[in-house]
Structure formats: C-alpha cells, structure tokens
Design a protein around this motif. Structure first.
Motif, PDB file in Angstrom:
ATOM      1  N   ARG A   1       0.816  -1.214   0.000  1.00 52.83           N
ATOM      2  CA  ARG A   1       0.000   0.000   0.000  1.00 52.83           C
ATOM      3  C   ARG A   1       0.852   1.267   0.000  1.00 52.83           C
ATOM      4  O   ARG A   1       0.320   2.371   0.104  1.00 52.83           O
TER       5      ARG A   1
ATOM      6  N   TYR B   1       3.346   2.198   2.222  1.00 57.57           N
ATOM      7  CA  TYR B   1       3.870   2.703   3.499  1.00 57.57           C
ATOM      8  C   TYR B   1       5.315   2.252   3.658  1.00 57.57           C
ATOM      9  O   TYR B   1       5.662   1.110   3.347  1.00 57.57           O
TER      10      TYR B   1
ATOM     11  N   ASP C   1       4.581   5.911   9.496  1.00 56.95           N
ATOM     12  CA  ASP C   1       3.359   5.961   8.679  1.00 56.95           C
ATOM     13  C   ASP C   1       2.629   4.626   8.585  1.00 56.95           C
ATOM     14  O   ASP C   1       1.602   4.516   7.910  1.00 56.95           O
TER      15      ASP C   1
ATOM     16  N   ARG D   1      -5.614   8.996  16.807  1.00 48.57           N
ATOM     17  CA  ARG D   1      -6.716   9.966  16.689  1.00 48.57           C
ATOM     18  C   ARG D   1      -6.488  11.153  17.616  1.00 48.57           C
ATOM     19  O   ARG D   1      -6.701  12.310  17.234  1.00 48.57           O
TER      20      ARG D   1
ATOM     21  N   ARG E   1      -3.729  12.287  13.911  1.00 42.44           N
ATOM     22  CA  ARG E   1      -3.287  11.519  12.750  1.00 42.44           C
ATOM     23  C   ARG E   1      -4.492  10.798  12.136  1.00 42.44           C
ATOM     24  O   ARG E   1      -5.233  10.113  12.838  1.00 42.44           O
ATOM     25  N   ARG E   2      -4.641  10.931  10.837  1.00 45.87           N
ATOM     26  CA  ARG E   2      -5.725  10.249  10.138  1.00 45.87           C
ATOM     27  C   ARG E   2      -5.315   8.803   9.841  1.00 45.87           C
ATOM     28  O   ARG E   2      -4.174   8.533   9.495  1.00 45.87           O
TER      29      ARG E   2
ATOM     30  N   PRO F   1      -6.420   5.626   7.434  1.00 43.51           N
ATOM     31  CA  PRO F   1      -5.032   5.237   7.169  1.00 43.51           C
ATOM     32  C   PRO F   1      -4.240   6.290   6.394  1.00 43.51           C
ATOM     33  O   PRO F   1      -3.113   6.018   5.996  1.00 43.51           O
ATOM     34  N   GLU F   2      -4.817   7.488   6.169  1.00 43.36           N
ATOM     35  CA  GLU F   2      -4.140   8.465   5.303  1.00 43.36           C
ATOM     36  C   GLU F   2      -2.760   8.854   5.831  1.00 43.36           C
ATOM     37  O   GLU F   2      -1.793   8.942   5.057  1.00 43.36           O
ATOM     38  N   ASP F   3      -2.665   9.098   7.149  1.00 41.07           N
ATOM     39  CA  ASP F   3      -1.383   9.484   7.747  1.00 41.07           C
ATOM     40  C   ASP F   3      -0.623   8.274   8.291  1.00 41.07           C
ATOM     41  O   ASP F   3       0.595   8.162   8.127  1.00 41.07           O
TER      42      ASP F   3
ATOM     43  N   ALA G   1      -1.187   3.986   8.754  1.00 41.45           N
ATOM     44  CA  ALA G   1      -1.970   2.760   8.601  1.00 41.45           C
ATOM     45  C   ALA G   1      -1.750   1.859   9.813  1.00 41.45           C
ATOM     46  O   ALA G   1      -0.666   1.857  10.405  1.00 41.45           O
TER      47      ALA G   1
ATOM     48  N   GLU H   1     -10.711  -0.906   6.707  1.00 45.17           N
ATOM     49  CA  GLU H   1     -10.435   0.504   6.435  1.00 45.17           C
ATOM     50  C   GLU H   1      -9.130   1.040   7.057  1.00 45.17           C
ATOM     51  O   GLU H   1      -8.660   2.101   6.661  1.00 45.17           O
ATOM     52  N   SER H   2      -8.544   0.342   8.022  1.00 46.47           N
ATOM     53  CA  SER H   2      -7.420   0.934   8.761  1.00 46.47           C
ATOM     54  C   SER H   2      -6.083   0.859   8.016  1.00 46.47           C
ATOM     55  O   SER H   2      -5.117   1.496   8.423  1.00 46.47           O
TER      56      SER H   2
END
Length: 346
Positions: free
Chosen positions: A193, A195, A256, A274, A278-279, A281-283, A285, A344-345
């Motif tokens: 993905r 990272y 990340d 959170r 940190r988002r 998985p955007e920031d 995963a 989703e994570s």
C-alpha cells in the motif's frame, strides 16, 4: 401425580428397536448403523428421555466432562488471581476459544469445566481433579512461557491438548497458528500500500507467538531493504497498545504504518493516533492480528491477520476426544494458516 420419567424401554418401543440398541446409541458405542442412530435420537427427542449420567459413566468409564484450563505462572495472591480471571473474561480471544470448544463438545453430550491454574496449589488441584476421574482430560490455554502445567500433565500421563506450541518441548498434542506467516502478511500488505516508515507493537517477548509474529514482520521487511524496524513491546491489552503507540510516536514521529500483534493493541494504537490528530489510514496505517470482534467494532474497522480461533479450539477438543477414546496414542500437532482481512485501517 408426578409424571414418570421416560426410560430406555420407552425409547426402544418408540424407535422399534431393542433396549440394547438404544443403550449402545446413548453410550456412544460406535458399532451402530447411522440410520439406526438417527432413529433412536429422534425417539429420544419425542419421548423426552434424559440419560442417567451416573449410570452411563459406569458403562463408558468416562466423566463426560473435560477441564478447560487457563494456566500460567503469574501473581499467586488472591487479588492477583481475581484480577487475572477478570482479564481473561474481558479478552475476546478467550471467548472465541470457549465458543470453539463448546461447539465441538455440545453435540457429543460432553461438558467443559473451567479451571484456573495460576499457582502451585491450583495446578495440583487440576492434576488431582483429572486423576480422580472427575474430568476425562484437559484443554490447556497457557498464558505464560514458563508455565509448568504442560510438563506436569505429560509426566502424569494424563490426556491433555494445548492451545499453542509450548515454549519447552513436551510430548503433548497442540494446535497452533503459523504466526511467522501472519507477520509476513502484515508486512507485505503495508509495503504493497506504499507505506515505508514502519513500526510494530509486539506482544510479550517471552511468548512464542509474539516472537514468531515479530520475526515474520522483521524478516519480510529486511528482504525489502528495511534493516531496522522500531519495536515497542505490549501486553496484548488495549492499555498496553496505548502506551506502546505513544512511545513509538515519541521516538519516531514520522511513522506511517504500524503492525500491532493483536487487535486490542491495534485499537489502543488507533486511539492514540486519533488523539494526536493523525488520520487512519491516510497518515498512519494500522494492521492488527486475530480478527476478533474488536476488529469490526473499532473505528475505523481494522485490517487484521485472521487467526481462526474457533476452528483451532474445536480441533483441540477433537484431538483430546481421540486421546481419551484411545483412537490416538501419540502426540501430534495441527498448525493453521493465517489470512489477511482487509478493512479501512490499512
């Protein structure tokens, strides 16, 4: 007047077979035609017949009970043991073990008895319980690498099967997972993905499963040019995941991607991320391990490595049944394969 309890003769009359045939079916003797067994079982349902367990035990020489033992080498004070029991019941992993064991035992009219063995006295109690024939064998879930109970059971030649490979070899059957392959799946997914600044929250390093998950993760990353992976040790609890994730962010704020060695620690990691803005998985995963109920109730839902705990527990019970019946005389091992479940994570 009180209604008379149905008897073997009533069942035999209802099924149209002999009393001896009904007795063989009720006592689990296996040389009865399957169609006749079904006929007798339907007659039992219609009549409401309930076998006399004491009489049946005289015939089968079985207690029709197995001890489900949660064992370790932890705090031996009353308060410590009470706290241990509370942690066990709060852990979704143990609930899945119970579900798998009961799912196998119930259709066979076998019953689990829960026992804790966190001290020498408690371990002696388990051994005495088995020696006295109050249970036919033991299903052992060990929580500590130095747990002496497996060796005690082996030395006493008592039927027992372990959940997870023991840290010290003993001649007992066990079921386990290919944990190293699970760590590999997590690493490959994060790399795939995109990272690159990865870290891991491992389980207690005196537990073989934790060591294997960590080794699989590290080895896979090393083969992809990542020679150093930050590690924070947790204790398979949510709170330890919170502490470990906080530690990792302090030491490596650019992380990340995180692999946590169970879902509870992954949930704790998500909580910290959170709180730090940190988002996921955007920031950053997050990948967990187990695919427990925690994985689907977390927000976001966890990508995780599935450990088929229910199937493993049922297999553990099946192996014990074979040992008790004498169908299996040598120790064996059954190793299940992990599977990546993407949510989703990560």
């Amino acid at each position: 007047m009180r209604r008379r309890a149905p008897t073997l003769e009533d069942v035999a009359r209802e099924a149209g077979v002999s009393r001896a045939t009904v007795s063989r079916v009720v006592n689990g003797i296996r040389n009865v035609d399957p169609e006749i067994q079904d006929l007798v079982r339907r007659a039992i349902e219609r009549t409401g017949y309930a076998p006399n367990r004491a009489a049946r035990s005289l015939v089968t020489r079985r207690a029709e009970t197995v001890a489900l033992v949660v064992s370790g080498a932890g705090d031996t004070t009353d308060a410590g043991q009470n706290a241990f029991a509370a942690r066990v019941f709060a852990d979704p992993f143990f609930g899945r073990v119970v579900g798998g064991v009961v799912g196998y035992l119930r259709p066979r009219s076998l019953h689990p008895v829960l026992m804790f063995a966190e001290s020498d006295d408690a371990r002696d109690e388990v051994l005495t319980y088995l020696r006295q024939g109050r249970a036919d064998g033991a299903l052992v879930v060990s929580t500590h690498a130095e747990d002496p109970l497996p060796a005690l059971l082996a030395d006493a030649r008592l039927p027992a099967v372990l959940f997870a490979r023991p840290s010290r070899p003993v001649p007992l059957s066990y079921v386990d997972l290919a944990h190293r392959d699970g760590g590999r799946l997590a690493a490959e997914h994060l790399l795939g993905r995109g990272y690159r600044r990865l870290a891991t929250i491992c389980g207690p390093l005196d537990v073989p499963a934790s060591q294997e998950r960590l080794a699989g993760f590290r080895d896979t990353l090393a083969r992809h040019g990542h020679p150093y992976i930050p590690v924070a040790e947790g204790g398979f609890t949510l709170d330890s995941g919170v502490t470990a994730m906080s530690e990792l962010l302090e030491r490596h704020p650019g992380t990340d991607g995180v692999f946590a060695a169970n879902d509870l620690m992954a949930q704790g990691a998500c909580q910290v991320l959170r709180e730090r803005g940190r988002r996921i998985p955007e920031d950053v995963a997050v990948v967990g391990f187990d695919d427990s109920t925690v994985a689907v109730t977390s927000r976001p839902r966890l990508t995780t490595v599935r450990q088929p705990v229910e199937e493993m527990a049922a297999e553990m019970a099946r192996l014990l049944d074979e040992h008790i019946l004498g169908a299996r005389t040598e120790a064996t091992s059954v190793v299940f394969e992990p599977e990546l479940v993407v949510r989703e994570s990560a």
